[in-house]
Design an enzyme around this catalytic site. Structure first.
Site: not given
Ligand code: XIL
Length: 361
Positions: A263
């Site tokens: 991510e």
């Molecule tokens: C985030 C999304 O990007 C947002 O749109 C949502 O509101 C919340 O989740 N860690 C993770 C992801 O594993 O699933 C998250 O994604 C960001 C932090």
């Protein structure tokens, strides 16, 4: 389909400002179709929302040109698929997987078990109820996508924000640590080919958390739990120590498992990891800041190449890849510019930096 998208994309390129002379146009087109995925020695992914993608030609062009792997930001989460008790909704997840297939991309599943944003009917279950729910949910979802989703974040953020304790999620409260093993075994039974990951954040700067993660993974391997990879979210801050980041990856590589930077983004401002917890010290970009970000993206790509042996490289995935769409702004309630593309969807110095880090020999 891919050719159609390319034509659409080229049309879009020409539509941007004055059309360049014919030869320049050819050069520009050639450059455009050589994306990050073409220069990287491992998969490069982007996390998307299919709703945004469907209505946005420019965004689609970036995705199909640059990435070889796709993750859905929200549509494959439990809170999306199982929002209503007793019925699973695969509509958006199915569209996302279909998009990946039509464009020859690897589909990555995120995430089977995550505590955040769950409806009350799930969070209030007792041990037997949770065990039954998780078993059926994971089995149904993984079976639904069997052979089409390459790998899954089976559990996401099982550790506390800081330190090495397991997080008191509704799953943990109901079942203790057992829910983790149950999740992996159920997913593996449903799709024995799928690569199964544990995914978390902060482990690149918090040694206690990293120790706990590595210990857990080693214990799981020893007891025959089917786990194949570790996901590092890497929502990094500019101030993070790259020496620690390198050590983390080296340490994780020693487990022999696949390593996914799952991510990636690179944040200027600070936050406390909680929703709304941003502190906006920087309120606008300067050429110097953009250059510093480019350097750091380059370094991160290089560290991954240097520290992760080729067979263990599951790849690097960007979590939103345009400053226009970045989740950081909304989630932490602050401005920021953490991605490779700016608010107008133009590549930033960060893009060139990351690309340099991939390409250098
Ligand atoms: C985030 C999304 O990007 C947002 O749109 C949502 O509101 C919340 O989740 N860690 C993770 C992801 O594993 O699933 C998250 O994604 C960001 C932090």
């Amino acid at each position: 389909m891919a050719r159609l998208l390319l034509i659409v994309f080229l049309g879009w390129l020409v539509g941007c400002g004055d059309a360049p002379p014919a030869n320049e146009q050819t050069d520009a087109s050639r450059k455009a179709v050589t994306g990050l995925k073409d220069v990287a020695p491992f998969p490069i992914g982007g996390a998307v929302s299919i709703r945004k993608l469907a209505g946005d030609t420019a965004l689609r062009a970036i995705v199909t040109t640059e990435f070889s792997s796709l993750t859905s930001t929200n549509d494959m989460k439990m809170y999306s698929i199982a929002a209503r008790e007793g019925q699973l909704d695969f509509a958006r997840a199915d569209s996302t997987v279909a998009f990946a297939e039509a464009n020859g991309m690897r589909m990555f599943g995120h995430a089977l078990v995550w505590h955040y944003g769950l409806p009350e009917y799930i969070t209030s279950k007792d041990r037997a109820g949770m065990e039954a729910f998780l078993t059926e949910y994971i089995d149904t979802v993984v079976t639904h996508f069997r052979g089409r989703v390459d790998g899954w974040d089976v559990v996401n953020e099982v550790f506390d924000t800081r330190g090495g304790e397991l997080r008191a999620t509704p799953f943990y409260t109901a079942m203790g640590e057992d829910y983790i093993e149950l999740a992996f075994r159920t997913a593996h039974a449903a799709d024995p080919q799928a690569k199964l990951f544990i995914n978390d954040f902060g482990t690149e700067r918090d040694t206690s958390k990293l120790n706990a993660l590595v210990d857990l993974v080693v214990r799981m391997r020893q007891t025959g739990v089917p786990i194949h990879g570790i996901g590092f979210q890497w929502h990094q801050q500019m101030r993070d120590d790259t020496a620690v980041i390198r050590q983390t990856l080296r340490r994780a590589a020693a487990t022999g498992l696949l390593l996914h930077i799952s991510e990636l983004d690179l944040i200027f401002n600070t936050h406390n990891d909680a929703a709304g917890g941003g502190v906006e010290e920087i309120s606008r970009m300067t050429p110097e800041l953009l250059a510093a970000q480019a350097d750091r993206y380059e370094t991160l790509a290089r560290i991954y190449r240097q520290e992760v042996p080729a067979p263990q490289r599951y790849g690097i995935t960007f979590w939103d890849f345009t400053d226009r769409d970045t989740w950081i702004r909304g989630f932490f309630d602050m401005n920021d510019w953490p991605t490779l593309y700016d608010d107008d969807l133009q590549p930033k110095p960060a893009y060139d930096g990351f690309r340099r880090g991939l390409e250098e020999r």
